[in-house]
Design a protein around this motif. Structure first.
Motif, PDB file in Angstrom:
ATOM      1  N   ILE A 129      -9.197  79.342 -40.017  1.00 27.46           N
ATOM      2  CA  ILE A 129      -8.087  79.403 -40.967  1.00 27.46           C
ATOM      3  C   ILE A 129      -7.802  80.839 -41.385  1.00 27.46           C
ATOM      4  CG2 ILE A 129      -7.394  78.786 -43.310  1.00 27.46           C
ATOM      5  CD1 ILE A 129      -8.647  76.049 -42.850  1.00 27.46           C
ATOM      6  N   GLU A 130      -8.850  81.582 -41.734  1.00 34.99           N
ATOM      7  CA  GLU A 130      -8.623  82.969 -42.162  1.00 34.99           C
ATOM      8  C   GLU A 130      -8.100  83.842 -41.027  1.00 34.99           C
ATOM      9  OE1 GLU A 130     -11.018  86.736 -44.190  1.00 34.99           O
ATOM     10  OE2 GLU A 130     -11.922  84.738 -44.131  1.00 34.99           O
ATOM     11  N   PRO A 131      -8.691  83.780 -39.797  1.00 31.47           N
ATOM     12  CA  PRO A 131      -8.116  84.583 -38.708  1.00 31.47           C
ATOM     13  C   PRO A 131      -6.669  84.232 -38.401  1.00 31.47           C
ATOM     14  CG  PRO A 131     -10.328  83.861 -38.127  1.00 31.47           C
ATOM     15  CD  PRO A 131      -9.961  83.145 -39.395  1.00 31.47           C
ATOM     16  N   LEU A 132      -6.319  82.936 -38.462  1.00 30.00           N
ATOM     17  CA  LEU A 132      -4.945  82.545 -38.176  1.00 30.00           C
ATOM     18  C   LEU A 132      -4.002  82.988 -39.281  1.00 30.00           C
ATOM     19  CD1 LEU A 132      -5.508  78.991 -36.662  1.00 30.00           C
ATOM     20  CD2 LEU A 132      -4.615  80.996 -35.478  1.00 30.00           C
ATOM     21  N   ALA A 133      -4.482  82.929 -40.513  1.00 26.80           N
ATOM     22  CA  ALA A 133      -3.650  83.403 -41.620  1.00 26.80           C
ATOM     23  C   ALA A 133      -3.360  84.893 -41.479  1.00 26.80           C
ATOM     24  CB  ALA A 133      -4.332  83.106 -42.950  1.00 26.80           C
ATOM     25  N   ASN A 134      -4.386  85.656 -41.113  1.00 24.25           N
ATOM     26  CA  ASN A 134      -4.178  87.086 -40.887  1.00 24.25           C
ATOM     27  C   ASN A 134      -3.248  87.326 -39.702  1.00 24.25           C
ATOM     28  OD1 ASN A 134      -5.873  87.793 -43.005  1.00 24.25           O
ATOM     29  ND2 ASN A 134      -7.689  87.845 -41.707  1.00 24.25           N
ATOM     30  N   ALA A 135      -3.407  86.501 -38.651  1.00 25.79           N
ATOM     31  CA  ALA A 135      -2.557  86.659 -37.472  1.00 25.79           C
ATOM     32  C   ALA A 135      -1.092  86.405 -37.802  1.00 25.79           C
ATOM     33  CB  ALA A 135      -3.021  85.703 -36.373  1.00 25.79           C
ATOM     34  N   ALA A 136      -0.834  85.441 -38.700  1.00 25.41           N
ATOM     35  CA  ALA A 136       0.543  85.139 -39.075  1.00 25.41           C
ATOM     36  C   ALA A 136       1.228  86.347 -39.699  1.00 25.41           C
ATOM     37  CB  ALA A 136       0.569  83.957 -40.037  1.00 25.41           C
TER      38      ALA A 136
ATOM     39  N   SER B 145     -11.896  76.388 -30.228  1.00 24.82           N
ATOM     40  CA  SER B 145     -11.981  77.394 -31.293  1.00 24.82           C
ATOM     41  C   SER B 145     -12.375  78.755 -30.736  1.00 24.82           C
ATOM     42  CB  SER B 145     -12.987  76.948 -32.353  1.00 24.82           C
ATOM     43  OG  SER B 145     -12.614  75.721 -32.943  1.00 24.82           O
ATOM     44  N   GLN B 146     -13.366  78.757 -29.847  1.00 21.17           N
ATOM     45  CA  GLN B 146     -13.811  80.027 -29.279  1.00 21.17           C
ATOM     46  C   GLN B 146     -12.700  80.677 -28.456  1.00 21.17           C
ATOM     47  OE1 GLN B 146     -16.364  81.162 -30.507  1.00 21.17           O
ATOM     48  NE2 GLN B 146     -18.157  79.841 -30.477  1.00 21.17           N
ATOM     49  N   ARG B 147     -11.920  79.871 -27.767  1.00 22.22           N
ATOM     50  CA  ARG B 147     -10.833  80.417 -26.962  1.00 22.22           C
ATOM     51  C   ARG B 147      -9.750  81.030 -27.854  1.00 22.22           C
ATOM     52  NH1 ARG B 147      -9.495  83.005 -22.436  1.00 22.22           N
ATOM     53  NH2 ARG B 147      -7.232  83.030 -22.322  1.00 22.22           N
ATOM     54  N   ILE B 148      -9.445  80.379 -28.976  1.00 28.65           N
ATOM     55  CA  ILE B 148      -8.447  80.932 -29.889  1.00 28.65           C
ATOM     56  C   ILE B 148      -8.942  82.245 -30.478  1.00 28.65           C
ATOM     57  CG2 ILE B 148      -7.305  80.551 -32.118  1.00 28.65           C
ATOM     58  CD1 ILE B 148      -7.015  77.630 -31.347  1.00 28.65           C
ATOM     59  N   VAL B 149     -10.243  82.329 -30.775  1.00 25.95           N
ATOM     60  CA  VAL B 149     -10.820  83.596 -31.238  1.00 25.95           C
ATOM     61  C   VAL B 149     -10.584  84.683 -30.193  1.00 25.95           C
ATOM     62  CG1 VAL B 149     -13.006  84.792 -31.624  1.00 25.95           C
ATOM     63  CG2 VAL B 149     -12.533  82.657 -32.810  1.00 25.95           C
TER      64      VAL B 149
ATOM     65  N   ASN C  94       0.135  67.893 -45.295  1.00 25.58           N
ATOM     66  CA  ASN C  94      -0.933  67.130 -45.938  1.00 25.58           C
ATOM     67  C   ASN C  94      -2.306  67.409 -45.341  1.00 25.58           C
ATOM     68  OD1 ASN C  94       0.802  65.890 -47.720  1.00 25.58           O
ATOM     69  ND2 ASN C  94       1.188  64.147 -46.376  1.00 25.58           N
ATOM     70  N   ALA C  95      -2.363  67.797 -44.071  1.00 26.43           N
ATOM     71  CA  ALA C  95      -3.659  67.898 -43.389  1.00 26.43           C
ATOM     72  C   ALA C  95      -4.358  69.229 -43.604  1.00 26.43           C
ATOM     73  CB  ALA C  95      -3.460  67.659 -41.888  1.00 26.43           C
ATOM     74  N   LEU C  96      -3.624  70.277 -43.957  1.00 21.77           N
ATOM     75  CA  LEU C  96      -4.214  71.616 -43.990  1.00 21.77           C
ATOM     76  C   LEU C  96      -4.338  72.154 -45.406  1.00 21.77           C
ATOM     77  CD1 LEU C  96      -2.348  73.200 -40.971  1.00 21.77           C
ATOM     78  CD2 LEU C  96      -4.674  72.329 -41.037  1.00 21.77           C
ATOM     79  N   PRO C  97      -5.225  73.127 -45.595  1.00 22.37           N
ATOM     80  CA  PRO C  97      -5.342  73.761 -46.911  1.00 22.37           C
ATOM     81  C   PRO C  97      -4.010  74.373 -47.345  1.00 22.37           C
ATOM     82  CG  PRO C  97      -7.166  74.392 -45.499  1.00 22.37           C
ATOM     83  CD  PRO C  97      -6.209  73.655 -44.637  1.00 22.37           C
ATOM     84  N   LYS C  98      -3.742  74.275 -48.614  1.00 24.50           N
ATOM     85  CA  LYS C  98      -2.460  74.758 -49.138  1.00 24.50           C
ATOM     86  C   LYS C  98      -2.253  76.235 -48.851  1.00 24.50           C
ATOM     87  CE  LYS C  98       0.292  74.894 -53.379  1.00 24.50           C
ATOM     88  NZ  LYS C  98       0.303  74.579 -54.836  1.00 24.50           N
TER      89      LYS C  98
ATOM     90  N   THR D 118      -8.230  71.016 -39.291  1.00 23.05           N
ATOM     91  CA  THR D 118      -9.040  70.375 -40.336  1.00 23.05           C
ATOM     92  C   THR D 118     -10.518  70.359 -39.955  1.00 23.05           C
ATOM     93  OG1 THR D 118      -8.594  68.200 -39.350  1.00 23.05           O
ATOM     94  CG2 THR D 118      -7.177  68.901 -41.175  1.00 23.05           C
ATOM     95  N   THR D 119     -10.814  70.449 -38.646  1.00 25.83           N
ATOM     96  CA  THR D 119     -12.211  70.472 -38.184  1.00 25.83           C
ATOM     97  C   THR D 119     -12.620  71.855 -37.699  1.00 25.83           C
ATOM     98  OG1 THR D 119     -11.556  69.805 -35.947  1.00 25.83           O
ATOM     99  CG2 THR D 119     -12.078  68.048 -37.512  1.00 25.83           C
ATOM    100  N   ALA D 120     -11.745  72.818 -37.836  1.00 30.26           N
ATOM    101  CA  ALA D 120     -12.039  74.189 -37.391  1.00 30.26           C
ATOM    102  C   ALA D 120     -11.734  75.150 -38.526  1.00 30.26           C
ATOM    103  CB  ALA D 120     -11.235  74.531 -36.141  1.00 30.26           C
ATOM    104  N   GLY D 121     -12.401  74.927 -39.654  1.00 32.51           N
ATOM    105  CA  GLY D 121     -12.118  75.713 -40.844  1.00 32.51           C
ATOM    106  C   GLY D 121     -12.358  77.196 -40.683  1.00 32.51           C
TER     107      GLY D 121
END
Length: 536
Positions: free
Chosen positions: A358-365, A321-325, A384-388, A352-355
């Motif tokens: 989610i917001e940084p990745l959504a912004n990155a998209a 997670s820290q590396r993706i940040v 099925n595994a991720l927030p809608k 699912t374990t790195a909630g």
């Protein structure tokens, strides 16, 4: 669609969907022997001056896709064993060869095309396969290419002999504010930790992270222990800290931080640094890493965050997670120097374990496209595994989908593969067809034209190419390639001990009435000065 047609759809599922449909209609005699070619227009829309071959259609026409598409955010979905890893390996290896000036046979365009790939793998299998392929490429190459290859790959991994260094509290680039970086680091650490954090402990940890960033210091238990227990030492640490909030907090720490909270904070810090690999990896001062790490920007970074005997799952996920940040924060600064692509393996299970991601990745998209940067999400059960909200954001902002054998996601691609007049039964039959796709077969959709049925390129096993065993190839990778980006444990330990001696073990600040200790005189001028001071 009649029962007879649907029966033929199901019977011919292993074949291309277009072939099954043609066979169904020919059985009824409703159409002439030849149908219009539905793939020709789509193939034309996918082509460009710079292309990469991803596979072949059933009639052996190549599936060549513009790099302007394939280098952007995409979804690589399918069941385990359906061919996703081989497809991904073909993308990564082709990009690396091309970036090193060895234009792959499946590429169209200039002789050299710069691509920076980073793979984050919390399972470890894809990284292991990539290591073996890189070792095979090393063995097949001449000395000059071997040297370039070895210095173009960075490995993020931990073992008893060497570690991958990182500086989580270094904001020298100024990519974001110190407070924002501290908040991200703290949120991720707490989210994946097996420990519990009260609001007061969380706030204290956040402020401690802000101080480390301001001082450009590494996380260190002995430093934190003395900082919280020695007021004179703590005041000295505020020298050079310009942030008024940080200065005010630590100047009044004895009044605002209860002893029980300080002890709880230290326990959690101690737990986090109790794993030698973590302590050695993140405990070296950033200034030391400036000297030790290669200056060149790697073409391929392999992050092996799979849990094993060295790291527990929670710490492995935290490091991933820290590396993706780091990657997301760094993307705008590095944008423009070639294509960049982040691959998140096992994306659904990981997120699912790195909630907190989610917001940084959504912004990155939504934003990374402008920096020629894309993210490839590789997953088995993405929907099925991720927030809608994340699923909707990624699917809307992704540029391409590669769909292998899949249980649920076949419904996504059905509208782009089945004509509207075929109705609900036709779409249902198509979804069943996708659920039974043979290994290495996929549907590729680039949000233009139709979804194309294809067979991915063959990727020859490195053991078969070289005649070496898997263990031999892994050893070649470690000794010839990985050695350039890993720090030996002894070097890391020495750097930490030296920093502790210089910072943590320094004497307490002298009292205002005490005379500072004089250095021995080095000449006549110094001696005369000392005598004058003594007379005074």
């Amino acid at each position: 669609m009649s029962f007879f047609e649907e029966f033929l759809f199901r019977r011919n599922q292993p074949r291309a969907f277009e072939q099954a449909r043609l066979l169904a209609f020919r059985q009824k005699g409703d159409v002439p022997a030849e149908l219009p070619d539905p793939a020709a227009e789509t193939l034309g829309l996918l082509r460009d001056k710079e292309m990469l071959r991803l596979g072949t259609l059933p009639d052996r026409r190549p599936l060549d896709v513009s790099l302007a598409i394939i280098m952007l955010t995409g979804l690589l979905l399918g069941a385990s064993g359906s061919g996703k890893t081989r497809f991904l390996l073909s993308l990564i290896l082709a990009a690396l060869k091309w970036s090193l000036g060895l234009k792959p046979a499946e590429g169209t365009g200039p002789e050299r095309l710069i691509v920076h790939d980073e793979v984050s793998d919390t399972k470890g299998e894809t990284i292991d396969e990539t290591k073996k392929h890189l070792a095979a490429l090393y063995l097949e190459s001449g000395d000059e290419f071997r040297e370039k290859l070895a210095r173009s790959v960075r490995l993020l991994e931990w073992s008893r002999d060497a570690v991958s260094p990182s500086a989580p509290f270094d904001n020298a680039s100024g990519a974001t504010s110190d407070a924002f970086l501290a908040d991200l680091r703290t949120s991720i650490e707490i989210a994946v930790s097996s420990q519990t954090y009260t609001d007061s402990v969380r706030q204290a940890l956040f402020m401690l992270r802000r101080l480390l960033i301001a001082k450009r210091f590494p996380p260190n238990y002995r430093y934190c222990q003395r900082l919280l227990s020695d007021p004179a030492f703590r005041i000295r640490q505020l020298d050079g800290v310009s942030d008024p909030d940080v200065r005010a907090y630590f100047a009044q720490l004895d009044d605002i931080l209860p002893r029980q909270t300080a002890e709880a904070l230290l326990r959690r810090i101690q737990h986090g640094l109790s794993f030698p690999e973590i302590k050695l990896s993140i405990g070296m001062p950033p200034a030391v890493l400036d000297r030790l790490l290669p200056k060149a920007d790697p073409l391929l970074t392999l992050g092996n965050f799979g849990p094993g005997m060295r790291l527990p799952p929670s710490k492995a996920r935290e490091q991933a997670s820290q590396r993706i940040v780091d990657y997301l924060l760094d993307a705008p600064r590095r944008g423009g120097s070639g294509y960049r692509r982040l691959v998140i393996e096992e994306a659904a299970a990981f997120l699912t374990t790195a909630g907190e991601l989610i917001e940084p990745l959504a912004n990155a998209a939504r934003t990374l496209r402008s920096f020629k940067t894309g993210i490839v999400y590789v997953a088995q059960d993405f929907e099925n595994a991720l927030p809608k909200s994340l699923v909707e954001t990624v699917t809307l902002n992704s540029s391409w989908w590669a769909m292998f054998q899949s249980r649920r996601e076949g419904e996504w691609i059905a509208p782009y593969a089945v004509d509207a007049e075929e109705g609900a039964k036709g779409r249902a039959a198509f979804v069943e067809h996708v659920r039974a796709l043979p290994r290495q077969h996929l549907y590729f959709y680039a949000k233009r034209g139709k979804a194309l049925y294809a067979r991915a390129l063959d990727v020859v096993a490195p053991e078969e190419r070289t005649g070496k065993s898997a263990d031999e190839l892994r050893e070649i990778f470690q000794t010839k390639i990985a050695v350039h980006s890993l720090i030996p444990v002894a070097v890391a330990q020495s750097a930490i001990e030296q920093w502790e001696a210089e910072v943590v073990d320094q004497p307490a600040a002298p009292s205002p009435t005490s005379r500072p200790k004089r250095r021995p005189p080095k000449g006549i001028a110094d001696l005369l000065t000392d005598m004058e001071d003594a007379d005074a």
